[in-house]
Design an enzyme around this catalytic site. Structure first.
Site, short mmCIF file in Angstrom:
data_model
loop_
_atom_site.label_atom_id
_atom_site.label_comp_id
_atom_site.label_asym_id
_atom_site.label_seq_id
_atom_site.Cartn_x
_atom_site.Cartn_y
_atom_site.Cartn_z
NE ARG A 78 -2.68 0.05 3.15
CZ ARG A 78 -3.52 -0.35 4.08
NH1 ARG A 78 -4.78 -0.06 3.99
NH2 ARG A 78 -3.09 -1.05 5.11
CE LYS A 186 4.77 -20.68 11.85
NZ LYS A 186 5.56 -19.84 12.77
CG ASP A 215 7.80 -25.75 8.50
OD1 ASP A 215 8.90 -25.24 8.81
OD2 ASP A 215 7.08 -26.34 9.31
CG HIS A 216 11.72 -20.96 8.34
ND1 HIS A 216 10.76 -20.77 9.30
CD2 HIS A 216 12.89 -20.92 9.00
CE1 HIS A 216 11.34 -20.63 10.48
NE2 HIS A 216 12.63 -20.70 10.33
CD GLU A 254 12.68 -19.55 18.78
OE1 GLU A 254 13.03 -18.84 17.83
OE2 GLU A 254 11.50 -19.69 19.14
CG ASP A 273 5.42 -19.27 16.70
OD1 ASP A 273 5.21 -18.86 15.54
OD2 ASP A 273 6.46 -19.00 17.34
CG HIS A 278 9.09 -24.51 12.63
ND1 HIS A 278 8.77 -24.29 11.32
CD2 HIS A 278 9.10 -23.28 13.21
CE1 HIS A 278 8.58 -22.99 11.12
NE2 HIS A 278 8.77 -22.36 12.25
C1 BG6 Z 1 9.08 -18.97 13.26
C2 BG6 Z 1 8.36 -18.64 14.52
O1 BG6 Z 1 8.28 -19.75 12.42
O2 BG6 Z 1 10.27 -19.69 13.57
C3 BG6 Z 1 9.25 -17.86 15.47
O3 BG6 Z 1 7.20 -17.87 14.22
C4 BG6 Z 1 10.56 -18.58 15.68
O4 BG6 Z 1 8.58 -17.62 16.71
C5 BG6 Z 1 11.19 -18.98 14.36
O5 BG6 Z 1 11.42 -17.71 16.39
C6 BG6 Z 1 12.40 -19.88 14.57
O6 BG6 Z 1 13.05 -20.07 13.36
P1 BG6 Z 1 14.62 -20.32 13.32
O7 BG6 Z 1 14.92 -20.57 11.88
O8 BG6 Z 1 15.29 -19.10 13.87
O9 BG6 Z 1 14.87 -21.52 14.18
#
Ligand code: BG6
Length: 532
Positions: A78, A186, A215-216, A254, A273, A278
């Site tokens: 936008r 996601k 899903d990264h 984390e 989340d 993951h």
């Molecule tokens: C994301 C979550 O999908 O993955 C975050 O929304 C999380 O909360 C993150 O911190 C973790 O990804 P990575 O690659 O840093 O382990």
């Protein structure tokens, strides 16, 4: 060059089916994916994801000469910007977020000429019409018809954007001209019901095979290596079953708290989340049966089968098998951290979990009776992801008198991040005249073996989406199977506020109940491995 054809489109008329085959065909050239000229359209281009992840990933692909011979990247958002001002903004973000410093200005110059900005309101048809005109201005070729739509927008906008691109004539289901694919970030729904609804809405205008759900974690090199490791090494695969494995520990911990994401996190919580996507993805790769081939559908079939064999939990089982937690104020690396309830945009009475630990049981031949422990949380002492395979103990008759009744069991640790690698723990004799035993380790490290080549997950994922290979993306039934597991757990928590035992101080390994969860079976969480 040969073709790896994926057969889809059952039930379509013959001519459409053939077109769809063409649309879904992922071509290989000497093992390398062939990526045809195309345009990538990022909706939500002013957001964090585009500047932090997507554009740096495309820049790197360009640097590695993996982008197609011709391409455009359109940012749609936008805010009022020109091509030039968007490029300047991205250049400065790249300086901050690229994994390879410094930015190569020659590559950037060449890459940035492909970046175009389209200002517009995503709810207005005029935005999509303007986008169509710009795409059409490149002639009627692949830059107009091979289109990768990246939805970096809030999930509530997914269906509306897809509907609009369809109405603007940019997204076709019939595969008549070029290919069009939709990449969805996601969270994909917030429970089974909403995920099903979203799936129905998206597939009004696309085929399932055109939808690439991200899903990264699947883009991470070490996560991809799980399959390679399992199915290319006879010595380990032979042990990968209930006869040899005592239990698994999958940790994604984390160090940061929720920081500025309190608003999002209040809706999500650690279960939605992290676990829904993951952790369950990693679990399915670790535990699935060998796929019949490397085609996307074969691999995804096995992952779905695995998710469906996870034993569903009644509310009583949730109370026994799942521990949730929320961080209270504490210290991480000598720095004071506020409690979750004190974070910005968080309800001061919030019951949202920032930590989950669970014991899953898989009801199939291979894994019957083997506990899979999963845990994840924020504000923990380390940022690390690993899979620990703990093997059964030895019968231990030989050294008991000299070394004590219990030898440390063997373990294999897949270190997903950081210090990517694999470690094997076994027992060895302490040199000397006495009979003393000590656990020792063998480490494989990516860095030492392959140098510092650690592409970002998004590089691989964008490349795969452009090439049309869906292996690293989540299929419709997969996302639904994962929600089914998570919904069962949420039902068990419903109406139950957090109790005192469920809080943990920031900087510790979670609530005490997480230790009890393993102690019930005589197990113990192991500290994730830090390999120097
Ligand atoms: C994301 C979550 O999908 O993955 C975050 O929304 C999380 O909360 C993150 O911190 C973790 O990804 P990575 O690659 O840093 O382990």
């Amino acid at each position: 060059m040969f073709e790896m054809g994926l057969r889809f489109g059952d039930g379509l008329p013959m001519d459409q089916s053939a077109q769809l085959d063409e649309l879904l065909t992922c071509r290989l050239d000497g093992g390398r994916k062939v990526v045809e000229p195309c345009s990538i359209v990022i909706f939500g281009a002013s957001g964090d994801l585009a500047a932090r992840k997507l554009v740096p990933a495309l820049y790197h692909l360009c640097r590695q000469k993996q982008m197609p011979p011709d391409f455009r990247v359109f940012g749609v958002a936008r805010r009022d910007k020109t091509d030039a001002s968007w490029r300047a903004e991205l250049r400065s973000a790249l300086g901050q977020f690229t994994r390879t410093q410094p930015v190569d200005d020659r590559v950037w110059q060449e890459f940035s000429e492909h970046l175009c900005y389209c200002q517009g309101d995503l709810t207005a048809a005029a935005t999509y019409e303007a986008l169509e005109r710009r795409l059409a201005s490149f002639g009627g070729g692949p830059l107009r018809h091979n289109l990768l739509f990246y939805l970096a927008v809030s999930p509530s906008q997914f269906s509306a954007v897809v509907e609009q691109i369809h109405h603007a004539g940019l997204l076709r289901k019939d595969g008549a001209e070029g290919w069009q694919r939709v990449v969805v970030e996601k969270p994909f729904g917030h429970d089974l019901h909403s995920a099903r609804q979203l799936n129905r809405e998206l597939t009004r205008f696309t085929h399932e095979q055109q939808v690439f759900r991200i899903d990264h974690y699947l883009g991470k090199e070490t996560v991809q290596n799980i399959m390679m490791f399992r199915f290319s090494n006879a010595i380990f695969e032979r042990l990968w079953n209930r006869e040899s494995v005592d239990h698994f520990q999958i940790t994604v911990s984390e160090k940061p708290g929720v920081g500025g994401r309190g608003g999002y996190y209040e809706e999500a919580g650690a279960l939605r989340d992290m676990v829904q996507n993951h952790l369950l993805q990693v679990l399915s790769l670790v535990a699935m049966e060998p796929p019949v081939s490397l085609q996307a559908e074969s691999i995804r079939d096995e992952k779905v089968k695995l998710l469906k064999s996870i034993r569903p939990m009644s509310p009583e089982a949730v109370a026994r098998q799942v521990v949730r937690g929320q961080y209270a104020a504490g210290m991480v690396d000598g720095q004071a951290r506020p409690g979750y309830r004190q974070e910005p945009k968080v309800n001061p009475d919030s019951n949202v979990e920032t930590y989950v630990a669970l014991r899953l049981l898989i009801d199939n031949w291979r894994w019957s009776g083997v506990p899979f422990y999963l845990r994840t949380g924020k504000n923990l002492p380390l940022s690390t992801s690993e899979v620990r395979v703990q093997f059964r103990p030895t019968p231990n008759v030989l050294f008991a008198a000299q070394c004590g009744p219990r030898l440390d069991p063997n373990a294999l640790t897949l270190r997903l991040q950081p210090n990517e690698g694999i470690s094997l723990r076994f027992n060895g004799k302490v040199p000397g005249t006495s009979t003393a035993v000590r656990p020792v380790r063998m480490h494989f490290s990516y860095d030492a073996e392959f140098g510092a080549y650690t592409p970002e997950a998004y590089e691989r994922l964008l490349l795969e989406a452009m090439a049309g290979d869906a292996t690293l993306f989540i299929r419709r039934d997969e996302v639904e199977a994962a929600w089914e597991i998570v919904d069962g757990i949420r039902q068990g928590w419903e109406g139950k506020p957090l109790s005192g035992r469920e809080f943990y101080a920031a900087g510790t390994w979670g609530p005490a109940a997480a230790e009890d969860l393993l102690a019930q079976n005589g197990h113990l969480w192991r500290e994730p491995l830090v390999v120097p």
